[in-house]
Design a protein around this motif. Structure first.
Motif, mmCIF file in Angstrom:
data_model
loop_
_atom_site.group_PDB
_atom_site.id
_atom_site.type_symbol
_atom_site.label_atom_id
_atom_site.label_comp_id
_atom_site.label_asym_id
_atom_site.label_seq_id
_atom_site.Cartn_x
_atom_site.Cartn_y
_atom_site.Cartn_z
ATOM 1 N N THR A 1 0.840 -1.202 0.000
ATOM 2 C CA THR A 1 0.000 0.000 0.000
ATOM 3 C C THR A 1 0.874 1.251 0.000
ATOM 4 O OG1 THR A 1 -1.512 -1.231 1.365
ATOM 5 C CG2 THR A 1 -1.863 1.136 1.251
ATOM 6 N N GLY A 2 0.521 2.183 -0.859
ATOM 7 C CA GLY A 2 1.202 3.484 -0.851
ATOM 8 C C GLY A 2 2.559 3.489 -1.521
ATOM 9 N N THR A 3 2.900 2.398 -2.260
ATOM 10 C CA THR A 3 4.215 2.382 -2.909
ATOM 11 C C THR A 3 4.190 3.103 -4.263
ATOM 12 O OG1 THR A 3 3.613 0.162 -3.629
ATOM 13 C CG2 THR A 3 5.224 0.321 -1.842
ATOM 14 N N GLY A 4 2.993 3.493 -4.696
ATOM 15 C CA GLY A 4 2.932 4.317 -5.908
ATOM 16 C C GLY A 4 2.403 3.600 -7.136
ATOM 17 N N LYS A 5 1.572 2.559 -6.938
ATOM 18 C CA LYS A 5 1.035 1.820 -8.090
ATOM 19 C C LYS A 5 0.058 2.718 -8.875
ATOM 20 C CE LYS A 5 -0.621 -1.522 -5.512
ATOM 21 N NZ LYS A 5 -0.233 -0.963 -4.197
ATOM 22 N N THR A 6 -0.952 3.218 -8.149
ATOM 23 C CA THR A 6 -1.922 4.078 -8.840
ATOM 24 C C THR A 6 -1.226 5.348 -9.347
ATOM 25 O OG1 THR A 6 -3.644 3.232 -7.413
ATOM 26 C CG2 THR A 6 -4.158 5.231 -8.610
ATOM 27 N N SER A 7 -0.222 5.797 -8.598
ATOM 28 C CA SER A 7 0.495 7.006 -9.025
ATOM 29 C C SER A 7 1.179 6.771 -10.371
ATOM 30 C CB SER A 7 1.523 7.407 -7.979
ATOM 31 O OG SER A 7 0.871 7.571 -6.750
ATOM 32 N N HIS B 1 -3.416 -6.715 -5.659
ATOM 33 C CA HIS B 1 -2.699 -7.346 -4.539
ATOM 34 C C HIS B 1 -2.759 -8.862 -4.608
ATOM 35 C CE1 HIS B 1 -1.932 -3.664 -2.330
ATOM 36 N NE2 HIS B 1 -3.157 -3.264 -2.645
ATOM 37 N N GLN C 1 -9.619 2.941 -9.872
ATOM 38 C CA GLN C 1 -9.823 2.111 -8.677
ATOM 39 C C GLN C 1 -11.246 2.257 -8.124
ATOM 40 O OE1 GLN C 1 -6.771 2.920 -5.848
ATOM 41 N NE2 GLN C 1 -7.026 0.980 -4.806
ATOM 42 N N ARG D 1 -1.270 7.485 -12.817
ATOM 43 C CA ARG D 1 -1.497 8.937 -12.902
ATOM 44 C C ARG D 1 -0.430 9.582 -13.784
ATOM 45 N NH1 ARG D 1 -2.223 8.477 -6.782
ATOM 46 N NH2 ARG D 1 -4.457 8.217 -6.552
HETATM 47 N N1 ATP Z 1 -3.582 13.863 -4.487
HETATM 48 C C1 ATP Z 1 -2.600 13.472 -3.687
HETATM 49 N N2 ATP Z 1 -1.910 14.369 -2.979
HETATM 50 C C2 ATP Z 1 -0.898 13.990 -2.171
HETATM 51 N N3 ATP Z 1 -0.507 12.726 -2.008
HETATM 52 C C3 ATP Z 1 -1.139 11.775 -2.672
HETATM 53 C C4 ATP Z 1 -2.228 12.089 -3.553
HETATM 54 N N4 ATP Z 1 -2.679 10.949 -4.080
HETATM 55 C C5 ATP Z 1 -1.920 9.955 -3.554
HETATM 56 N N5 ATP Z 1 -1.000 10.450 -2.706
HETATM 57 C C6 ATP Z 1 -0.013 9.689 -1.938
HETATM 58 O O1 ATP Z 1 0.866 9.049 -2.854
HETATM 59 C C7 ATP Z 1 1.296 7.785 -2.334
HETATM 60 C C8 ATP Z 1 1.088 6.729 -3.409
HETATM 61 O O2 ATP Z 1 -0.299 6.596 -3.629
HETATM 62 P P1 ATP Z 1 -0.901 5.507 -4.616
HETATM 63 O O3 ATP Z 1 -2.347 5.827 -4.766
HETATM 64 O O4 ATP Z 1 -0.069 5.434 -5.834
HETATM 65 O O5 ATP Z 1 -0.712 4.197 -3.765
HETATM 66 P P2 ATP Z 1 -0.959 2.687 -4.211
HETATM 67 O O6 ATP Z 1 0.378 2.042 -4.317
HETATM 68 O O7 ATP Z 1 -1.817 2.645 -5.435
HETATM 69 O O8 ATP Z 1 -1.731 2.160 -2.936
HETATM 70 P P3 ATP Z 1 -2.971 1.135 -2.827
HETATM 71 O O9 ATP Z 1 -2.413 -0.230 -2.921
HETATM 72 O O10 ATP Z 1 -3.515 1.404 -1.477
HETATM 73 O O11 ATP Z 1 -3.924 1.475 -3.925
HETATM 74 C C9 ATP Z 1 0.468 7.531 -1.095
HETATM 75 O O12 ATP Z 1 1.289 7.776 0.037
HETATM 76 C C10 ATP Z 1 -0.645 8.548 -1.162
HETATM 77 O O13 ATP Z 1 -1.030 8.977 0.118
#
Ligand code: ATP
Length: 606
Positions: free
Chosen positions: A423-429, A578, A461, A432
């Motif tokens: 969680t939070g490693t930046g997958k959805t990012s 996951h 998501q 983006r």
């Molecule tokens: N709009 C935003 N502004 C600031 N930080 C953000 C924003 N969106 C996401 N983050 C942060 O960026 C980091 C990566 O988020 P991301 O959504 O990529 O996580 P993830 O790996 O997809 O997690 P998950 O498995 O929970 O979906 C997280 O720490 C999140 O809090």
């Protein structure tokens, strides 16, 4: 994501009646009156004509009593009859013109609102401005409130000012001349001086009102946002039995709003005192103007009778001129409202223009081409790759720590990629950055296929359901059926609803095109929402499907069916998830390990 309603005004300059206001006001006027031949200019011209005519009739109605005195004193019955008929005609004309004046003002209000809101909408929905504004920009509160309510209020206040302002240059010029003719330079100069003092005094009282009104509108937006949040999440809140805490939080916002509203009233109180004082002082100013030549001996040669005639004549023009000015001073409260709304809308416009400029610098393909269904036929793009990434690094917007560092990768047709990580490693990012919602920190990323059917499609998501019919849900985000093929299209939609396992929705809605009066989010289960999104994917059949935990609410069996269907339809998959069960549908796995690290491994597929 920071909640929209939480954004604050910290570090933001207090809005005032200053040069910035003038600039923003001029900017808004350019939107309201785009050209000399525009409809709004024509309406404004008509209003000017009607108000001038109204003034003329008002003057005629004003002298009627003196004429009645005259004919009654002479006992002239014929003249009396004629005067009664003339009075009725003038009064009818006067009331018609007055109503016409109000009617044109109301029409102008609607027309201005249309022009201004459409202008804001154009910028708001251009490429991804609505996303950046709501999610990434901290400096602007409640854009929804500014576009809907503030715009409406600004136009309403402007239209109430319009008919009074539009005619004032003419009445001022006419009565200044009349006043100069009767009293010499003493009359106009002292009245103008009086007006300047009145304006300066009121301007200092209006200053604090503008910034408080600005704050009040922000708090109004926050309060509405809280109610909207409860409305959208009513079920979740009810499961938590969170009535008390939500009541407390909503009430806190209400109290903050009411406190500011009271403070606004207090500030307006002083302005009302200023305005009313100037109104009544104006009443005796005319006599002071006349007293100056009398006490300085200018009229010493006149008999008492001649002097009283002169006083009554001078008093009339002076009073009228002062009245013209006090009417303008009376507008002070409206002007301070207009200033507050002008700052809110002007600021929104500036921020949106700034976002558009920056997005164009970062990504020249933004603008019209950014959107989903732009010219799908002519731009299918090279098809064997979807994305090329070279030493790509990215971080989340308000942090300096890299989520991923130096990622090099090519996403090609036929190679299904799975992205995993904690969680939070930046997958959805990563998605983006691929979708250009976020800028990368360094490196190179290119989307080499087009966006939309025949290209790349993202399934976010959180399933997004629009308002509208079942058909509109399935073809979303297409505006209309593509290709336009009537019956065949219906069959395709039904077939894909069945394939996604949600054909039961057809029965619940009563048909593809039946309007539903429910909120889709309230009635569909998370699994049904995800399945409906898959039906959308099957219908649009992109070459590449980017799936962000798109089956998280489904069983592994259902997940398998949907993934196999995607593959049968020829889609190349880029999935985030996951579950280990996902691995068998992919060829390569990208693991994000945190602190910028990543690793790529080959998978054995089913
Ligand atoms: N709009 C935003 N502004 C600031 N930080 C953000 C924003 N969106 C996401 N983050 C942060 O960026 C980091 C990566 O988020 P991301 O959504 O990529 O996580 P993830 O790996 O997809 O997690 P998950 O498995 O929970 O979906 C997280 O720490 C999140 O809090």
């Amino acid at each position: 994501m920071p909640p929209v309603g939480r954004k604050n005004l910290m570090g933001v300059k207090k809005p005032k009646l200053d040069l910035k206001f003038v600039q923003r006001f001029a900017g808004i006027q350019r939107v309201l009156f785009p050209s000399w031949s525009s409809q709004n200019v024509l309406m404004f011209g008509t209003l000017l004509f009607v108000t001038l005519l109204e003034q003329l009739i008002i003057y005629q109605v004003g002298v009627l009593p003196s004429k009645f005195y005259e004919v009654l004193a002479d006992k002239d019955f014929d003249a009396f009859k004629g005067l009664v008929i003339l009075s009725v005609i003038l009064i009818l004309l006067n009331s018609t013109l007055k109503s016409l004046d109000q009617y044109i003002c109301s029409l102008m209000c609607v027309s201005w609102r249309k022009s201004l809101t459409e202008c804001l909408h154009r910028a708001y929905f251009q490429s991804r401005v609505y996303y950046t504004l709501n999610v990434l920009r901290e400096d602007i509160d409640n854009p929804d409130q500014r576009i809907s309510q503030d715009t409406e209020r600004l136009c309403k206040q402007l239209s109430t000012m319009a008919s009074r302002l539009i005619v004032s240059p003419f009445t001022l010029a006419y009565y200044t001349y009349q006043c100069f003719y009767s009293t010499g330079w003493v009359g106009p100069v002292s009245i103008f001086g009086y007006f300047v003092i009145g304006t300066v005094a009121n301007k200092s009282l209006m200053g604090p009102i503008v910034s408080t009104l600005f704050l009040q509108e922000k708090l109004e937006g926050d309060f509405r946002f809280k109610h909207m949040q409860i409305r959208v999440n009513a079920e979740s809140a009810a499961f938590y039995r969170a009535g008390k805490v939500e009541y407390m939080r909503t009430d806190r916002r209400l109290q903050a709003l009411l406190h500011t509203q009271r403070s606004l009233m207090n500030k307006e109180f002083w302005l009302y005192i200023g305005v009313n004082t100037f109104d009544y002082l104006g009443g005796i100013l005319s006599y002071i103007v006349i007293a100056i030549p009398i006490f300085t001996g200018v009229y010493d040669g006149l008999t008492p009778g001649e002097l009283s005639a002169l006083i009554s004549k001078n008093a009339f023009v002076c009073i009228y001129l002062i009245n013209c000015f006090t009417q303008l001073i009376d507008l002070s409260t409206t002007v301070s409202d207009v200033a507050g709304y002008t700052h809110r809308i002007g600021e929104l416009k500036e921020v949106m223009d700034d976002i558009i400029r920056k997005q164009c610098d970062y990504d020249p393909t933004s603008g019209d081409m950014y959107d989903f269904d732009w010219d799908m036929d002519s731009h299918t793009g090279p098809s064997d790759t979807a994305f090329v990434l070279d030493r790509l690094s990215y971080k989340c917007p308000f942090s300096d720590e890299l989520l991923v560092k130096d990622l090099s990768l090519k996403i090609s047709q036929g190679t299904h990629l799975l992205v995993v990580g904690n969680t939070g490693t930046g997958k959805t990012s990563l998605l983006r950055v691929l979708n250009r919602l976020w800028e990368s920190s360094s490196g190179y990323v290119e989307m080499t296929s087009c966006f939309g059917p025949r290209g790349i499609l993202f399934l976010p998501q959180k399933p997004y359901l629009t308002d509208g019919t079942l058909r509109e849900q399935v073809i979303y985000p297409l505006k209309e059926i593509y290709p336009v093929s009537g019956q065949i299209d219906d069959e395709r939609i039904i077939q894909y609803l069945e394939l996604a396992g949600v054909s039961s929705l057809l029965k619940r809605t009563g048909g593809l095109d039946e309007a539903v009066d429910w909120n889709w989010y309230d009635v569909l289960s998370p699994g049904e929402m995800q399945r409906l999104c898959f039906a959308r994917l099957f219908y649009l059949q992109p070459k590449y499907a980017v799936l962000d935990e798109a089956t998280s609410a489904l069983t592994e069996e259902a997940e398998g069916q949907l993934y196999r269907a995607c593959k049968q339809l020829g889609m190349t998959l880029l999935s985030l998830g996951h579950r280990n069960s996902l691995q068998k549908y992919h060829d390569v796995m990208l693991r994000l390990c945190g602190d910028g690290r990543w690793e790529l491994t080959k998978l054995k597929t089913e």
